[in-house]
Design a protein around this motif. Structure first.
Motif, mmCIF file in Angstrom:
data_model
loop_
_atom_site.group_PDB
_atom_site.id
_atom_site.type_symbol
_atom_site.label_atom_id
_atom_site.label_comp_id
_atom_site.label_asym_id
_atom_site.label_seq_id
_atom_site.Cartn_x
_atom_site.Cartn_y
_atom_site.Cartn_z
ATOM 1 N N LEU A 152 -39.261 -7.802 21.009
ATOM 2 C CA LEU A 152 -38.451 -7.718 19.798
ATOM 3 C C LEU A 152 -39.245 -7.109 18.651
ATOM 4 O O LEU A 152 -38.677 -6.450 17.784
ATOM 5 C CB LEU A 152 -37.937 -9.105 19.410
ATOM 6 N N ALA A 153 -40.565 -7.303 18.652
ATOM 7 C CA ALA A 153 -41.409 -6.747 17.589
ATOM 8 C C ALA A 153 -41.462 -5.220 17.680
ATOM 9 O O ALA A 153 -41.351 -4.525 16.675
ATOM 10 C CB ALA A 153 -42.808 -7.335 17.675
ATOM 11 N N ASP A 154 -41.641 -4.687 18.906
ATOM 12 C CA ASP A 154 -41.780 -3.246 19.103
ATOM 13 C C ASP A 154 -40.468 -2.548 19.450
ATOM 14 O O ASP A 154 -40.431 -1.323 19.553
ATOM 15 C CB ASP A 154 -42.766 -2.961 20.240
ATOM 16 N N ARG A 155 -39.402 -3.354 19.722
ATOM 17 C CA ARG A 155 -38.120 -2.813 20.170
ATOM 18 C C ARG A 155 -38.303 -1.973 21.432
ATOM 19 O O ARG A 155 -37.801 -0.865 21.551
ATOM 20 C CB ARG A 155 -37.460 -1.991 19.084
ATOM 21 N N ASP A 156 -39.046 -2.551 22.364
ATOM 22 C CA ASP A 156 -39.417 -1.865 23.592
ATOM 23 C C ASP A 156 -38.848 -2.633 24.774
ATOM 24 O O ASP A 156 -38.992 -3.849 24.850
ATOM 25 C CB ASP A 156 -40.949 -1.798 23.673
ATOM 26 N N LEU A 157 -38.190 -1.933 25.709
ATOM 27 C CA LEU A 157 -37.632 -2.548 26.907
ATOM 28 C C LEU A 157 -38.273 -1.900 28.121
ATOM 29 O O LEU A 157 -38.352 -0.677 28.205
ATOM 30 C CB LEU A 157 -36.116 -2.342 26.959
ATOM 31 N N LYS A 158 -38.745 -2.738 29.059
ATOM 32 C CA LYS A 158 -39.342 -2.249 30.296
ATOM 33 C C LYS A 158 -38.727 -2.978 31.471
ATOM 34 O O LYS A 158 -38.618 -4.202 31.460
ATOM 35 C CB LYS A 158 -40.848 -2.487 30.300
ATOM 36 N N LEU A 159 -38.314 -2.219 32.487
ATOM 37 C CA LEU A 159 -37.875 -2.787 33.752
ATOM 38 C C LEU A 159 -39.059 -2.706 34.707
ATOM 39 O O LEU A 159 -39.777 -1.704 34.737
ATOM 40 C CB LEU A 159 -36.671 -2.037 34.302
ATOM 41 N N SER A 160 -39.254 -3.762 35.516
ATOM 42 C CA SER A 160 -40.467 -3.865 36.321
ATOM 43 C C SER A 160 -40.420 -3.100 37.639
ATOM 44 O O SER A 160 -41.387 -2.443 38.012
ATOM 45 C CB SER A 160 -40.773 -5.334 36.610
ATOM 46 N N SER A 161 -39.325 -3.205 38.409
ATOM 47 C CA SER A 161 -39.311 -2.584 39.728
ATOM 48 C C SER A 161 -37.879 -2.303 40.200
ATOM 49 O O SER A 161 -36.924 -2.777 39.593
ATOM 50 C CB SER A 161 -40.029 -3.492 40.733
ATOM 51 N N LYS A 162 -37.798 -1.545 41.288
ATOM 52 C CA LYS A 162 -36.530 -1.204 41.936
ATOM 53 C C LYS A 162 -35.493 -0.684 40.945
ATOM 54 O O LYS A 162 -34.330 -1.085 40.944
ATOM 55 C CB LYS A 162 -35.983 -2.415 42.702
ATOM 56 N N VAL A 163 -35.924 0.240 40.106
ATOM 57 C CA VAL A 163 -35.061 0.765 39.046
ATOM 58 C C VAL A 163 -34.165 1.863 39.585
ATOM 59 O O VAL A 163 -34.632 2.805 40.238
ATOM 60 C CB VAL A 163 -35.916 1.289 37.864
ATOM 61 N N LYS A 164 -32.870 1.744 39.316
ATOM 62 C CA LYS A 164 -31.868 2.749 39.659
ATOM 63 C C LYS A 164 -31.053 3.006 38.409
ATOM 64 O O LYS A 164 -30.658 2.062 37.732
ATOM 65 C CB LYS A 164 -30.939 2.258 40.768
ATOM 66 N N ALA A 165 -30.770 4.277 38.137
ATOM 67 C CA ALA A 165 -30.007 4.607 36.925
ATOM 68 C C ALA A 165 -28.857 5.549 37.252
ATOM 69 O O ALA A 165 -28.982 6.426 38.098
ATOM 70 C CB ALA A 165 -30.922 5.247 35.883
ATOM 71 N N GLU A 166 -27.738 5.329 36.577
ATOM 72 C CA GLU A 166 -26.585 6.224 36.622
ATOM 73 C C GLU A 166 -26.326 6.703 35.215
ATOM 74 O O GLU A 166 -26.213 5.896 34.296
ATOM 75 C CB GLU A 166 -25.329 5.488 37.096
ATOM 76 N N VAL A 167 -26.239 8.009 35.042
ATOM 77 C CA VAL A 167 -25.952 8.574 33.734
ATOM 78 C C VAL A 167 -24.587 9.242 33.796
ATOM 79 O O VAL A 167 -24.323 10.049 34.688
ATOM 80 C CB VAL A 167 -27.049 9.589 33.327
ATOM 81 N N ARG A 168 -23.734 8.884 32.836
ATOM 82 C CA ARG A 168 -22.406 9.479 32.751
ATOM 83 C C ARG A 168 -22.302 10.271 31.446
ATOM 84 O O ARG A 168 -22.810 9.831 30.424
ATOM 85 C CB ARG A 168 -21.342 8.377 32.761
ATOM 86 N N PRO A 169 -21.656 11.432 31.511
ATOM 87 C CA PRO A 169 -21.537 12.243 30.285
ATOM 88 C C PRO A 169 -20.659 11.560 29.238
ATOM 89 O O PRO A 169 -19.860 10.741 29.521
ATOM 90 C CB PRO A 169 -20.908 13.541 30.756
#
Length: 188
Positions: free
Chosen positions: A171-188
């Motif tokens: 919350l201090a840095d406004r930073d989000l990190k996912l640790s493993s098995k990351v999958k992403a879908e991007v929609r226009p």
């Protein structure tokens, strides 16, 4: 009077004062958390919680000027463990800069001495920008001002859906990190 008798009387007086303070605190707590006295149901059960309140609403201002608003269908306080337990809980964190986070879950455990929090069961985090995070377990580390989980998470925001296992939000840095098995879908 012997010193032992004086000490015994002082201990009894202190014990009586402590009981009176707890009773007054409970009454103040009930009146400050509810809108009308008819909504309050308080129970004291031997061997479980020291205090149990239904339909609770609690607000606190933290040392960093952020504000916590907790609503729950049921709250229990276990004094000897410094623990507050909540059922069907909704927590709103309003940071001093105006950013807002809404956390909901089936259950929550708040350590009253460290201010660390754990939410479990259908946990959802909604940010002030409308992004949502869904998981089954989420922890808030008060000293580190971090939100953490080791469980699978789904993050959804403007045109993006990300899934992974494990997450850390500073919350201090406004930073989000996912640790493993990351999958992403991007929609226009």
């Amino acid at each position: 009077m012997p010193i032992g008798g004086i000490l015994k009387r002082r201990r009894l007086a202190l014990a009586g004062a402590a009981v009176a303070i707890v009773c007054v605190g409970a009454v103040v707590l009930i009146h400050s958390f509810t809108r009308t006295p008819e909504q309050v149901q308080i129970q004291i059960r031997p061997g479980s919680a020291d205090l149990e309140i239904r339909d609770v609403r609690f607000q606190e201002v933290s040392d960093d000027d952020s504000r916590w608003e907790i609503q729950a269908a049921l709250a229990k306080y276990v004094k000897k463990e410094n623990l507050a337990l909540f059922e069907r809980v909704r927590i709103r964190l309003i940071r001093s800069d105006g950013d807002t986070y809404l956390l909901t879950g089936d259950r929550a455990r708040l350590s009253t001495d460290t201010r660390n929090l754990e939410l479990t069961g259908h946990v959802t985090l909604v940010t002030h920008r409308g992004e949502t995070v869904q998981t089954d377990r989420l922890r808030y580390d008060h000293a580190g001002r971090r939100i953490l989980t080791d469980d699978p998470v789904t993050l959804q925001g403007r045109g993006i859906r990300v899934q992974g296992v494990g997450m850390k939000i500073s919350l201090a840095d406004r930073d989000l990190k996912l640790s493993s098995k990351v999958k992403a879908e991007v929609r226009p």
